[in-house]
Design an enzyme around this catalytic site. Structure first.
Site, PDB file in Angstrom:
ATOM      1  N   CYS A  87      -2.824   0.095   7.228  1.00  0.00           N
ATOM      2  CA  CYS A  87      -2.095   1.366   7.159  1.00  0.00           C
ATOM      3  C   CYS A  87      -2.422   2.307   8.315  1.00  0.00           C
ATOM      4  O   CYS A  87      -1.540   3.028   8.788  1.00  0.00           O
ATOM      5  CB  CYS A  87      -2.332   2.026   5.814  1.00  0.00           C
ATOM      6  SG  CYS A  87      -1.589   1.067   4.467  1.00  0.00           S
ATOM      7  N   HIS A 126       0.843  -1.195   0.000  1.00  0.00           N
ATOM      8  CA  HIS A 126       0.000   0.000   0.000  1.00  0.00           C
ATOM      9  C   HIS A 126       0.880   1.247   0.000  1.00  0.00           C
ATOM     10  O   HIS A 126       2.049   1.196   0.390  1.00  0.00           O
ATOM     11  CB  HIS A 126      -0.902   0.013   1.233  1.00  0.00           C
ATOM     12  CG  HIS A 126      -2.027  -0.969   1.155  1.00  0.00           C
ATOM     13  ND1 HIS A 126      -3.131  -0.893   1.974  1.00  0.00           N
ATOM     14  CD2 HIS A 126      -2.233  -2.044   0.349  1.00  0.00           C
ATOM     15  CE1 HIS A 126      -3.968  -1.879   1.686  1.00  0.00           C
ATOM     16  NE2 HIS A 126      -3.439  -2.594   0.719  1.00  0.00           N
ATOM     17  N   CYS A 166      -6.212   2.287   5.123  1.00  0.00           N
ATOM     18  CA  CYS A 166      -7.022   1.091   5.371  1.00  0.00           C
ATOM     19  C   CYS A 166      -7.048   0.739   6.862  1.00  0.00           C
ATOM     20  O   CYS A 166      -6.105   1.014   7.598  1.00  0.00           O
ATOM     21  CB  CYS A 166      -6.503  -0.092   4.558  1.00  0.00           C
ATOM     22  SG  CYS A 166      -4.866  -0.668   5.019  1.00  0.00           S
ATOM     23  N   GLU A 173       0.898   4.062   1.848  1.00  0.00           N
ATOM     24  CA  GLU A 173       1.418   4.508   3.144  1.00  0.00           C
ATOM     25  C   GLU A 173       2.535   3.580   3.618  1.00  0.00           C
ATOM     26  O   GLU A 173       3.545   4.032   4.161  1.00  0.00           O
ATOM     27  CB  GLU A 173       0.299   4.540   4.191  1.00  0.00           C
ATOM     28  CG  GLU A 173      -0.861   5.460   3.840  1.00  0.00           C
ATOM     29  CD  GLU A 173      -1.989   4.776   3.074  1.00  0.00           C
ATOM     30  OE1 GLU A 173      -3.103   5.290   3.135  1.00  0.00           O
ATOM     31  OE2 GLU A 173      -1.754   3.726   2.431  1.00  0.00           O
TER      32      GLU A 173
END
Length: 155
Positions: free
Chosen positions: A96, A58, A86, A60
């Site tokens: 995240c 992801h 998320c 982040e």
């Protein structure tokens, strides 16, 4: 003394994050997201985007991996993410929102709340806010953040 961040700065950094989202290799089962970590003095500490180095990575996660764990600048930094961090992932991956909390970042700026396409109810914003993180939403940039996700057929 903590430096006040202006709306113009937030918009500028979010546009950078949205630009990074456009670099994501499209994936049928994943959002294309960009993230930028900005130090209190206004300098970029790190940036990343979904699937930058790993098909399951992801944005982040990619950005945070570029800053040393425990870096004291993180506690006064802002992370800009084109999509809400998320709140849940598969069992072997840390969400995240949790990664942001573990890093000690106390300010998060997003453009777009996560739709219920893959997760019934993302509560990343709520988790961060409940933990004392200042969460800022820039809904005027949500459409630009959505554009990087046209491969998902979102309206």
């Amino acid at each position: 003394m903590v430096r006040a961040i202006t709306q113009d700065e937030d918009v500028r950094w979010m546009r950078r994050a949205i630009g990074l989202a456009a670099l994501c290799p499209p994936a049928a089962g994943a959002y294309s997201v960009g993230a930028v970590i900005v130090a209190e003095d206004g300098t970029e500490l790190a940036a990343g985007y979904s699937r930058e180095a790993d098909p399951r990575e992801h944005a982040e996660e990619a950005a945070l991996a570029k800053v040393p764990t425990g870096d004291p600048r993180l506690t006064t930094a802002t992370i800009y993410s084109s999509l809400e961090p998320c709140s849940q992932r598969s069992a072997d991956r840390t969400p995240c929102a949790q990664r942001i909390l573990e890093a000690g970042i106390l300010r998060v700026v997003i453009a777009w709340r996560e739709p219920s396409l893959f997760v019934a109810d993302c509560v990343g914003v709520e988790q961060l806010a409940e933990a004392g993180v200042d969460v800022v939403e820039l809904p005027e940039l949500a459409e630009a953040a959505r554009a990087a996700n046209s491969h998902l057929g979102l309206s």
